[in-house]
Enzyme design. Sequence first.
Site, PDB file in Angstrom:
ATOM      1  N   LYS A 112      -1.939  -4.394  15.911  1.00  0.00           N
ATOM      2  CA  LYS A 112      -2.436  -3.169  15.255  1.00  0.00           C
ATOM      3  C   LYS A 112      -3.364  -2.412  16.210  1.00  0.00           C
TER       4      LYS A 112
ATOM      5  N   HIS B 105      -9.602 -18.191  12.764  1.00  0.00           N
ATOM      6  CA  HIS B 105      -9.952 -17.454  11.539  1.00  0.00           C
ATOM      7  C   HIS B 105     -11.211 -16.591  11.717  1.00  0.00           C
TER       8      HIS B 105
ATOM      9  N   TYR C  45      -1.617 -10.454  14.854  1.00  0.00           N
ATOM     10  CA  TYR C  45      -1.507  -9.273  13.971  1.00  0.00           C
ATOM     11  C   TYR C  45      -2.500  -8.196  14.395  1.00  0.00           C
ATOM     12  N   SER C  46      -3.787  -8.567  14.481  1.00  0.00           N
ATOM     13  CA  SER C  46      -4.796  -7.535  14.754  1.00  0.00           C
ATOM     14  C   SER C  46      -4.635  -6.967  16.166  1.00  0.00           C
TER      15      SER C  46
ATOM     16  N   LYS D  20      -0.576 -13.166   0.083  1.00  0.00           N
ATOM     17  CA  LYS D  20      -1.950 -12.802   0.428  1.00  0.00           C
ATOM     18  C   LYS D  20      -2.900 -13.416  -0.599  1.00  0.00           C
ATOM     19  N   LEU D  21      -4.181 -13.550  -0.227  1.00  0.00           N
ATOM     20  CA  LEU D  21      -5.106 -14.385  -1.001  1.00  0.00           C
ATOM     21  C   LEU D  21      -5.107 -14.104  -2.515  1.00  0.00           C
TER      22      LEU D  21
ATOM     23  N   ILE E 246       0.842  -1.208   0.000  1.00  0.00           N
ATOM     24  CA  ILE E 246       0.000   0.000   0.000  1.00  0.00           C
ATOM     25  C   ILE E 246       0.874   1.254   0.000  1.00  0.00           C
TER      26      ILE E 246
ATOM     27  N   THR F  86      -6.322  -1.041  10.328  1.00  0.00           N
ATOM     28  CA  THR F  86      -7.076  -2.102   9.672  1.00  0.00           C
ATOM     29  C   THR F  86      -8.447  -2.317  10.318  1.00  0.00           C
ATOM     30  N   ASP F  87      -9.356  -2.888   9.536  1.00  0.00           N
ATOM     31  CA  ASP F  87     -10.672  -3.240  10.096  1.00  0.00           C
ATOM     32  C   ASP F  87     -10.584  -4.428  11.058  1.00  0.00           C
ATOM     33  N   GLU F  88      -9.459  -5.164  11.007  1.00  0.00           N
ATOM     34  CA  GLU F  88      -9.352  -6.388  11.821  1.00  0.00           C
ATOM     35  C   GLU F  88      -9.343  -6.086  13.313  1.00  0.00           C
TER      36      GLU F  88
ATOM     37  N   VAL G 184      -7.576 -23.055  -0.412  1.00  0.00           N
ATOM     38  CA  VAL G 184      -8.676 -22.320   0.219  1.00  0.00           C
ATOM     39  C   VAL G 184      -8.829 -22.839   1.649  1.00  0.00           C
TER      40      VAL G 184
HETATM   41  P1  NAD Z   1       3.302  -4.748   3.542  1.00  0.00           P
HETATM   42  O1  NAD Z   1       3.642  -5.877   4.447  1.00  0.00           O
HETATM   43  O2  NAD Z   1       3.138  -5.001   2.090  1.00  0.00           O
HETATM   44  O3  NAD Z   1       4.389  -3.588   3.677  1.00  0.00           O
HETATM   45  C1  NAD Z   1       4.907  -3.165   4.917  1.00  0.00           C
HETATM   46  C2  NAD Z   1       6.106  -2.262   4.632  1.00  0.00           C
HETATM   47  O4  NAD Z   1       6.594  -1.779   5.898  1.00  0.00           O
HETATM   48  C3  NAD Z   1       7.273  -2.987   3.949  1.00  0.00           C
HETATM   49  O5  NAD Z   1       7.794  -2.167   2.933  1.00  0.00           O
HETATM   50  C4  NAD Z   1       8.288  -3.176   5.076  1.00  0.00           C
HETATM   51  O6  NAD Z   1       9.624  -3.221   4.608  1.00  0.00           O
HETATM   52  C5  NAD Z   1       8.023  -1.938   5.911  1.00  0.00           C
HETATM   53  N1  NAD Z   1       8.425  -2.084   7.317  1.00  0.00           N
HETATM   54  C6  NAD Z   1       8.183  -3.130   8.147  1.00  0.00           C
HETATM   55  N2  NAD Z   1       8.710  -2.870   9.364  1.00  0.00           N
HETATM   56  C7  NAD Z   1       9.285  -1.645   9.306  1.00  0.00           C
HETATM   57  C8  NAD Z   1       9.959  -0.822  10.243  1.00  0.00           C
HETATM   58  N3  NAD Z   1      10.171  -1.226  11.529  1.00  0.00           N
HETATM   59  N4  NAD Z   1      10.392   0.386   9.843  1.00  0.00           N
HETATM   60  C9  NAD Z   1      10.211   0.806   8.571  1.00  0.00           C
HETATM   61  N5  NAD Z   1       9.577   0.064   7.630  1.00  0.00           N
HETATM   62  C10 NAD Z   1       9.116  -1.143   7.993  1.00  0.00           C
HETATM   63  O7  NAD Z   1       1.987  -4.100   4.176  1.00  0.00           O
HETATM   64  P2  NAD Z   1       0.740  -3.425   3.421  1.00  0.00           P
HETATM   65  O8  NAD Z   1      -0.221  -4.470   3.047  1.00  0.00           O
HETATM   66  O9  NAD Z   1       1.236  -2.467   2.432  1.00  0.00           O
HETATM   67  O10 NAD Z   1       0.102  -2.629   4.661  1.00  0.00           O
HETATM   68  C11 NAD Z   1       0.523  -1.302   4.964  1.00  0.00           C
HETATM   69  C12 NAD Z   1      -0.227  -0.822   6.190  1.00  0.00           C
HETATM   70  O11 NAD Z   1      -1.628  -0.844   5.932  1.00  0.00           O
HETATM   71  C13 NAD Z   1      -0.017  -1.698   7.432  1.00  0.00           C
HETATM   72  O12 NAD Z   1       0.063  -0.853   8.556  1.00  0.00           O
HETATM   73  C14 NAD Z   1      -1.256  -2.565   7.482  1.00  0.00           C
HETATM   74  O13 NAD Z   1      -1.567  -2.937   8.803  1.00  0.00           O
HETATM   75  C15 NAD Z   1      -2.303  -1.620   6.914  1.00  0.00           C
HETATM   76  N6  NAD Z   1      -3.451  -2.250   6.225  1.00  0.00           N
HETATM   77  C16 NAD Z   1      -3.249  -3.190   5.252  1.00  0.00           C
HETATM   78  C17 NAD Z   1      -4.346  -3.702   4.569  1.00  0.00           C
HETATM   79  C18 NAD Z   1      -4.170  -4.724   3.463  1.00  0.00           C
HETATM   80  O14 NAD Z   1      -5.178  -5.259   2.971  1.00  0.00           O
HETATM   81  N7  NAD Z   1      -2.965  -5.017   3.004  1.00  0.00           N
HETATM   82  C19 NAD Z   1      -5.630  -3.279   4.896  1.00  0.00           C
HETATM   83  C20 NAD Z   1      -5.793  -2.333   5.920  1.00  0.00           C
HETATM   84  C21 NAD Z   1      -4.688  -1.809   6.566  1.00  0.00           C
HETATM   85  O1  DAU Z   2      -8.847  -6.668   6.633  1.00  0.00           O
HETATM   86  C1  DAU Z   2      -7.652  -5.983   6.393  1.00  0.00           C
HETATM   87  C2  DAU Z   2      -6.492  -6.960   6.472  1.00  0.00           C
HETATM   88  O2  DAU Z   2      -6.540  -7.728   5.267  1.00  0.00           O
HETATM   89  C3  DAU Z   2      -5.134  -6.279   6.618  1.00  0.00           C
HETATM   90  O3  DAU Z   2      -5.095  -5.607   7.837  1.00  0.00           O
HETATM   91  C4  DAU Z   2      -4.006  -7.321   6.541  1.00  0.00           C
HETATM   92  O4  DAU Z   2      -2.755  -6.667   6.587  1.00  0.00           O
HETATM   93  C5  DAU Z   2      -4.140  -8.072   5.230  1.00  0.00           C
HETATM   94  O5  DAU Z   2      -3.150  -9.082   5.145  1.00  0.00           O
HETATM   95  C6  DAU Z   2      -5.530  -8.697   5.112  1.00  0.00           C
HETATM   96  O6  DAU Z   2      -5.708  -9.767   6.091  1.00  0.00           O
HETATM   97  P1  DAU Z   2      -6.487 -11.121   5.699  1.00  0.00           P
HETATM   98  O7  DAU Z   2      -6.079 -12.164   6.653  1.00  0.00           O
HETATM   99  O8  DAU Z   2      -7.940 -10.869   5.518  1.00  0.00           O
HETATM  100  O9  DAU Z   2      -5.835 -11.343   4.217  1.00  0.00           O
HETATM  101  P2  DAU Z   2      -5.292 -12.655   3.490  1.00  0.00           P
HETATM  102  O10 DAU Z   2      -5.054 -12.262   2.066  1.00  0.00           O
HETATM  103  O11 DAU Z   2      -4.190 -13.304   4.235  1.00  0.00           O
HETATM  104  O12 DAU Z   2      -6.540 -13.632   3.541  1.00  0.00           O
HETATM  105  C7  DAU Z   2      -7.796 -13.230   2.988  1.00  0.00           C
HETATM  106  C8  DAU Z   2      -8.781 -14.361   3.254  1.00  0.00           C
HETATM  107  O13 DAU Z   2      -8.397 -15.504   2.465  1.00  0.00           O
HETATM  108  C9  DAU Z   2      -8.778 -14.847   4.697  1.00  0.00           C
HETATM  109  O14 DAU Z   2     -10.102 -15.212   5.065  1.00  0.00           O
HETATM  110  C10 DAU Z   2      -7.879 -16.085   4.668  1.00  0.00           C
HETATM  111  C11 DAU Z   2      -8.122 -16.634   3.274  1.00  0.00           C
HETATM  112  N1  DAU Z   2      -6.983 -17.340   2.660  1.00  0.00           N
HETATM  113  C12 DAU Z   2      -5.769 -16.720   2.636  1.00  0.00           C
HETATM  114  C13 DAU Z   2      -4.672 -17.329   2.076  1.00  0.00           C
HETATM  115  C14 DAU Z   2      -3.322 -16.637   2.068  1.00  0.00           C
HETATM  116  C15 DAU Z   2      -7.159 -18.586   2.085  1.00  0.00           C
HETATM  117  O15 DAU Z   2      -8.272 -19.160   2.077  1.00  0.00           O
HETATM  118  N2  DAU Z   2      -6.075 -19.196   1.518  1.00  0.00           N
HETATM  119  C16 DAU Z   2      -4.829 -18.634   1.507  1.00  0.00           C
HETATM  120  O16 DAU Z   2      -3.866 -19.271   0.999  1.00  0.00           O
END
Ligand code: NAD
Ligand code: DAU
Length: 353
Positions: free
Chosen positions: A162, A293, A158-159, A197-198, A11, A132-134, A214
């Site tokens: 956060k 989960h 994780y959640s 991620k999924l 992101i 995050t919504d988690e 899945v």
């Molecule tokens: P990501 O894991 O892809 O990226 C995380 C980045 O943070 C990486 O570039 C990593 O090198 C850097 N990082 C980790 N530890 C660090 C540290 N101590 N100092 C500096 N940099 C560091 O994560 P993402 O999916 O891009 O998520 C970004 C943010 O958004 C997170 O805070 C996550 O909780 C939040 N978020 C993610 C999602 C999602 O669906 N991916 C949804 C809602 C919120």
């Molecule tokens: O809701 C926001 C969150 O979404 C962010 O805060 C997290 O950083 C981000 O990783 C994501 O978390 P989820 O656990 O929801 O995402 P993930 O892609 O890991 O999984 C999405 C759904 O799919 C979840 O219900 C688990 C399922 N899954 C995931 C993987 C990796 C599978 O069924 N099979 C898989 O192999």
Amino acid sequence: MIFVTGGAGFIGANFVLDWLGATDEPVVNLDKLTYAGNLQNLSTLQGDARHVFAHGDMGDSALVARLLAEHRPRAVVNFAAESHVDRSIHGPEDFVQTNVIGTFRLLEAVRAYWSSCSADEQRSFRFLHVSTDEVYGSLAADDPAFTEDNKYEPNSPYSASKAASDHLVRAWHHTYGLPVLTTNCSNNYGPFHFPEKLIPLMIVNAIAGKPLPVYGDGMQVRDWLYVKDHCSAIRRVLEAGRIGETYNVGGWNEKPNIEIVKTVCALLDELRPRTDGKRYAEQITYVTDRPGHDRRYAIDARKLERELGWKPAETFDTGIRKTVEWYLAHEDWVRNVQSGAYRDWVSKQYGGA
Ligand code: NAD
Ligand code: DAU
């Protein structure tokens, strides 16, 4: 200028690219380059003086203090985190270290910088924490979507980490007056999404002829938002959000996982058919469920729409097609991420980091 942490991740990189596409205001980007951070995500900014990359840890107080003093940003946007739920189940300590202690140290360094600013600079300064919504826990099938008033009930390491970081951010506002904003967003998808991620995992496994794992019955529900819509929401909250408030961000796209996987398969059948004439859905494999989960997430994003006029631009249909097309057009990116080639480059560039 603004100061971003974690801007080489999924992101964060989309945000930096989006920001510099929309404005000429420079970005200082502090990233530790963990396995999830990838400078290749920002390769189109090579030679662009508006992007200043700093390699390091947000928990390194001296480094953050030096960068803030040198660049004097008007805002900090905190993306940096450990973000993968499954990794947090296998190894929670990194999540506490980064998401809790790292955020705490960043807040302290930012507070010291902010305290040293002039009264005008202090008034216009913002610390935006991306969450995050988690943190709200899991919903039953007929529960209303999460609003900003839902209580925190995090269920995974994780959640929980956060949620702790959100509480620290809130406390630094109430106790010290730091002008903070928090966004709580639903599941993102789009370019540069790490293939653990999924959605990206399903795309890359499908075209590699591997099983599509899945978890459980595949009926867990997530609420999907195209990553560029998350970026536009963050820009809007930074611009006009009320200090101390939290804003939920979501795309009104609740879908069970199995439907997501089948949609990805159908798009691949159309865009890159299997050479044996079979359907990608035949690769779907049900596997053991994730421990603890969460069954369902859903975001009520009406506060953000009502107060700040933000709405997502993509529907799920348009966003998922763009995403599958992006992965098909960037197989070199996938190969590099999977082979760790970009990490080799980083250790060459940064001397074993
Ligand atoms: P990501 O894991 O892809 O990226 C995380 C980045 O943070 C990486 O570039 C990593 O090198 C850097 N990082 C980790 N530890 C660090 C540290 N101590 N100092 C500096 N940099 C560091 O994560 P993402 O999916 O891009 O998520 C970004 C943010 O958004 C997170 O805070 C996550 O909780 C939040 N978020 C993610 C999602 C999602 O669906 N991916 C949804 C809602 C919120
Ligand atoms: O809701 C926001 C969150 O979404 C962010 O805060 C997290 O950083 C981000 O990783 C994501 O978390 P989820 O656990 O929801 O995402 P993930 O892609 O890991 O999984 C999405 C759904 O799919 C979840 O219900 C688990 C399922 N899954 C995931 C993987 C990796 C599978 O069924 N099979 C898989 O192999």
